[in-house]
Design a protein around this motif. Structure first.
Motif, PDB file in Angstrom:
ATOM      1  N   UNK A 175       0.912  -1.196   0.222  1.00 54.08           N
ATOM      2  CA  UNK A 175       0.008   0.016   0.066  1.00 54.08           C
ATOM      3  C   UNK A 175       0.958   1.198   0.127  1.00 54.08           C
ATOM      4  N   UNK A 176       1.772   1.188   0.864  1.00 49.58           N
ATOM      5  CA  UNK A 176       2.873   2.364   0.986  1.00 49.58           C
ATOM      6  C   UNK A 176       3.638   2.643  -0.665  1.00 49.58           C
ATOM      7  N   UNK A 177       4.007   1.430  -1.134  1.00 48.63           N
ATOM      8  CA  UNK A 177       4.603   1.224  -2.486  1.00 48.63           C
ATOM      9  C   UNK A 177       3.570   2.253  -3.464  1.00 48.63           C
ATOM     10  N   UNK A 178       2.184   1.749  -3.551  1.00 49.68           N
ATOM     11  CA  UNK A 178       1.427   2.266  -4.494  1.00 49.68           C
ATOM     12  C   UNK A 178       0.961   3.752  -4.219  1.00 49.68           C
ATOM     13  N   UNK A 179       0.889   4.063  -2.994  1.00 49.38           N
ATOM     14  CA  UNK A 179       0.622   5.411  -2.585  1.00 49.38           C
ATOM     15  C   UNK A 179       1.743   6.226  -3.002  1.00 49.38           C
ATOM     16  N   UNK A 180       3.043   5.904  -2.686  1.00 51.05           N
ATOM     17  CA  UNK A 180       4.043   6.705  -3.068  1.00 51.05           C
ATOM     18  C   UNK A 180       4.247   6.674  -4.797  1.00 51.05           C
ATOM     19  N   UNK A 181       3.962   5.828  -5.355  1.00 56.19           N
ATOM     20  CA  UNK A 181       3.532   5.827  -6.738  1.00 56.19           C
ATOM     21  C   UNK A 181       2.763   6.806  -7.327  1.00 56.19           C
ATOM     22  N   UNK A 182       1.687   6.780  -6.444  1.00 56.40           N
ATOM     23  CA  UNK A 182       0.703   7.977  -7.075  1.00 56.40           C
ATOM     24  C   UNK A 182       1.431   9.346  -6.994  1.00 56.40           C
ATOM     25  N   UNK A 183       1.928   9.757  -5.699  1.00 57.20           N
ATOM     26  CA  UNK A 183       2.711  10.955  -5.485  1.00 57.20           C
ATOM     27  C   UNK A 183       3.634  11.260  -6.852  1.00 57.20           C
ATOM     28  N   UNK A 184       4.478  10.197  -6.908  1.00 61.57           N
ATOM     29  CA  UNK A 184       5.599  10.397  -8.055  1.00 61.57           C
ATOM     30  C   UNK A 184       4.905  10.859  -9.352  1.00 61.57           C
ATOM     31  N   UNK A 185       3.897   9.679  -9.878  1.00 61.60           N
ATOM     32  CA  UNK A 185       3.461  10.127 -11.084  1.00 61.60           C
ATOM     33  C   UNK A 185       2.618  11.342 -11.231  1.00 61.60           C
ATOM     34  N   UNK A 186       1.903  11.840 -10.260  1.00 61.54           N
ATOM     35  CA  UNK A 186       1.177  13.137 -10.386  1.00 61.54           C
ATOM     36  C   UNK A 186       2.318  14.186 -10.371  1.00 61.54           C
ATOM     37  N   UNK A 187       3.268  14.151  -9.422  1.00 66.25           N
ATOM     38  CA  UNK A 187       4.324  15.076  -9.244  1.00 66.25           C
ATOM     39  C   UNK A 187       4.916  15.304 -10.613  1.00 66.25           C
ATOM     40  N   UNK A 188       5.213  14.109 -11.257  1.00 62.10           N
ATOM     41  CA  UNK A 188       6.160  14.227 -12.557  1.00 62.10           C
ATOM     42  C   UNK A 188       5.274  14.471 -13.681  1.00 62.10           C
ATOM     43  N   UNK A 189       4.068  14.666 -13.686  1.00 59.95           N
ATOM     44  CA  UNK A 189       3.025  15.021 -14.640  1.00 59.95           C
ATOM     45  C   UNK A 189       3.166  13.838 -15.715  1.00 59.95           C
ATOM     46  N   UNK A 190       3.270  12.313 -15.107  1.00 58.75           N
ATOM     47  CA  UNK A 190       3.172  11.149 -15.882  1.00 58.75           C
ATOM     48  C   UNK A 190       1.750  10.764 -16.173  1.00 58.75           C
ATOM     49  N   UNK A 191       0.735  11.177 -15.153  1.00 50.29           N
ATOM     50  CA  UNK A 191      -0.433  10.726 -15.113  1.00 50.29           C
ATOM     51  C   UNK A 191      -1.332  11.684 -14.838  1.00 50.29           C
ATOM     52  N   UNK A 192      -2.503  12.070 -15.546  1.00 49.52           N
ATOM     53  CA  UNK A 192      -2.882  11.015 -16.584  1.00 49.52           C
ATOM     54  C   UNK A 192      -2.004  11.088 -17.985  1.00 49.52           C
ATOM     55  N   UNK A 193      -2.108  10.136 -18.676  1.00 51.36           N
ATOM     56  CA  UNK A 193      -1.061  10.096 -19.981  1.00 51.36           C
ATOM     57  C   UNK A 193      -1.637  11.159 -20.821  1.00 51.36           C
ATOM     58  N   UNK A 194      -0.669  11.585 -21.526  1.00 51.82           N
ATOM     59  CA  UNK A 194      -0.823  12.607 -22.674  1.00 51.82           C
ATOM     60  C   UNK A 194      -2.050  12.197 -23.663  1.00 51.82           C
ATOM     61  N   UNK A 195      -2.334  10.897 -23.986  1.00 49.52           N
ATOM     62  CA  UNK A 195      -3.145  10.632 -24.964  1.00 49.52           C
ATOM     63  C   UNK A 195      -4.512  10.795 -24.355  1.00 49.52           C
ATOM     64  N   UNK A 196      -4.553  10.199 -22.971  1.00 50.96           N
ATOM     65  CA  UNK A 196      -5.897  10.491 -22.183  1.00 50.96           C
ATOM     66  C   UNK A 196      -6.400  11.869 -22.076  1.00 50.96           C
ATOM     67  N   UNK A 197      -5.270  12.870 -21.869  1.00 51.86           N
ATOM     68  CA  UNK A 197      -5.639  14.209 -21.418  1.00 51.86           C
ATOM     69  C   UNK A 197      -6.029  14.820 -22.933  1.00 51.86           C
ATOM     70  N   UNK A 198      -5.467  14.505 -23.974  1.00 59.10           N
ATOM     71  CA  UNK A 198      -5.881  15.134 -25.166  1.00 59.10           C
ATOM     72  C   UNK A 198      -7.150  14.385 -25.699  1.00 59.10           C
ATOM     73  N   UNK A 199      -7.711  13.391 -25.486  1.00 66.62           N
ATOM     74  CA  UNK A 199      -8.935  13.064 -25.673  1.00 66.62           C
ATOM     75  C   UNK A 199     -10.002  13.430 -24.810  1.00 66.62           C
ATOM     76  N   UNK A 200      -9.378  13.486 -23.514  1.00 68.66           N
ATOM     77  CA  UNK A 200     -10.708  13.925 -22.448  1.00 68.66           C
ATOM     78  C   UNK A 200     -10.088  14.947 -21.589  1.00 68.66           C
ATOM     79  N   UNK A 201      -9.817  16.293 -22.014  1.00 70.03           N
ATOM     80  CA  UNK A 201      -9.036  17.355 -21.326  1.00 70.03           C
ATOM     81  C   UNK A 201      -9.834  17.632 -19.990  1.00 70.03           C
ATOM     82  N   UNK A 202     -11.486  17.394 -20.158  1.00 68.64           N
ATOM     83  CA  UNK A 202     -12.215  17.730 -18.801  1.00 68.64           C
ATOM     84  C   UNK A 202     -11.874  16.657 -17.828  1.00 68.64           C
ATOM     85  N   UNK A 203     -11.190  15.612 -17.895  1.00 68.67           N
ATOM     86  CA  UNK A 203     -11.071  14.728 -17.112  1.00 68.67           C
ATOM     87  C   UNK A 203      -9.620  14.703 -16.380  1.00 68.67           C
ATOM     88  N   UNK A 204      -8.649  15.824 -16.995  1.00 67.77           N
ATOM     89  CA  UNK A 204      -7.301  15.973 -16.371  1.00 67.77           C
ATOM     90  C   UNK A 204      -7.701  16.753 -14.865  1.00 67.77           C
TER      91      UNK A 204
END
Lengths: 151, 131
Positions: free
Chosen positions: B80-109
């Motif tokens: 659980x710690x590993x996954x929560x830490x992963x969430x922090x990293x992915x959001x901080x580094x702008x990796x998630x949501x992925x570019x393709x998803x963001x382009x298709x659903x900008x309102x969901x970013x």
């Protein structure tokens, strides 16, 4: 004609050698190293060193062709990226959460065959992992994570 | 129009109106569990931006393998710690949501504020679990 093309290619290769590849620096003294600070079973330690440490530590052992362009560009970028994602030489400096995340990633990527990168075992016979090897690494990563969590 | 058809029409109309409000499928709920506290605002961000790919029924195999939000609470503490830490990293580094998803659903970013809320929440849960 064929001779000209060959000469041209050779010329390009020669000129390419002048472009610096910036291979990440090798450091042999790493007081924060994973293996230097933690009891890791011998066969696991050997696997980590043989299959991971070239990119995921400061102790990269560059083969001769790592100094020859264009291979040098690939080796430099793989090593740089590998160390950025996870550097076993700096293990002790990671937070507990970062260690646990790294161990979770190791288990997942080794099990799924994402690591080591496909290109690596082509040139490094000692990095060809059997299914049993992969399972042993995954099990170790899970058990070690429990220890790290309790620290 | 007699009384019965009037009632029927009223019932149908209210069903249509209600259906319009319930855009979230009933399956999208996350058992919080003892180890993990997911407040409503975080739940809303997950539903809007993450859950579509990161759930245990997802057809996106890669996303499913990396993170199943509906299974977070069932993980042992170290995972659980590993996954929560992963969430922090992915959001901080702008990796998630992925570019393709963001382009298709900008309102969901998620907005900058929501991203920060997610990061703060995940960090707080990590601290609680590792202290």
């Amino acid at each position: 004609m064929a001779r000209r093309i060959l000469l041209g290619l050779a010329g390009i290769l020669l000129v390419m050698q002048l472009i610096p590849a910036h291979l990440p620096e090798v450091k042999t003294a790493n007081p924060e190293d994973l293996l230097a600070n933690n009891p890791v079973p011998e066969e696991i330690a050997a696997m980590l060193q043989n299959t991971c440490y070239d990119c995921h530590s400061n102790e990269t052992q560059y083969p001769w062709y790592a100094y020859v362009a264009p291979v040098s560009f690939l080796v430099a970028s793989d090593t740089r990226e590998g160390r950025e994602h996870l550097n076993f030489s700096a293990w002790q400096s990671l937070s507990k959460a970062d260690k646990l995340e790294a161990l979770d990633d190791i288990g997942e990527e080794v099990a799924e065959g994402e690591m080591p990168l496909k290109v690596y075992p082509l040139m490094h016979a000692q990095a060809r992992l059997s299914e049993e090897d992969r399972q042993a690494l995954v099990t170790w990563a899970e058990e070690f994570a429990e220890k790290v969590f309790e620290e | 129009m007699n009384k019965f058809t009037g009632l029927l029409a009223g019932a149908l109309l209210s069903m249509v109106v209600l259906a319009g409000f319930t855009v979230i499928p009933p399956t999208a709920s996350y058992p919080a569990g003892d180890e993990l506290d997911i407040p409503e605002n975080i739940n809303a961000i997950f539903k809007n931006s993450c859950y579509g790919c990161h759930n245990s029924e997802s057809k996106n195999e890669k996303a499913k393998k990396k993170m199943k939000i509906d299974k977070l609470a069932g993980l042992n503490k170290s995972k659980l710690v590993a996954k929560l830490n992963k969430i922090v990293k992915e959001i901080e580094e702008g990796e998630m949501p992925p570019e393709k998803f963001a382009a298709k659903y900008p309102e969901r970013v998620p907005s900058k504020e929501d991203q920060q809320a997610l990061i703060n929440w995940a960090k707080g849960e990590v601290d609680k679990l590792t202290q």
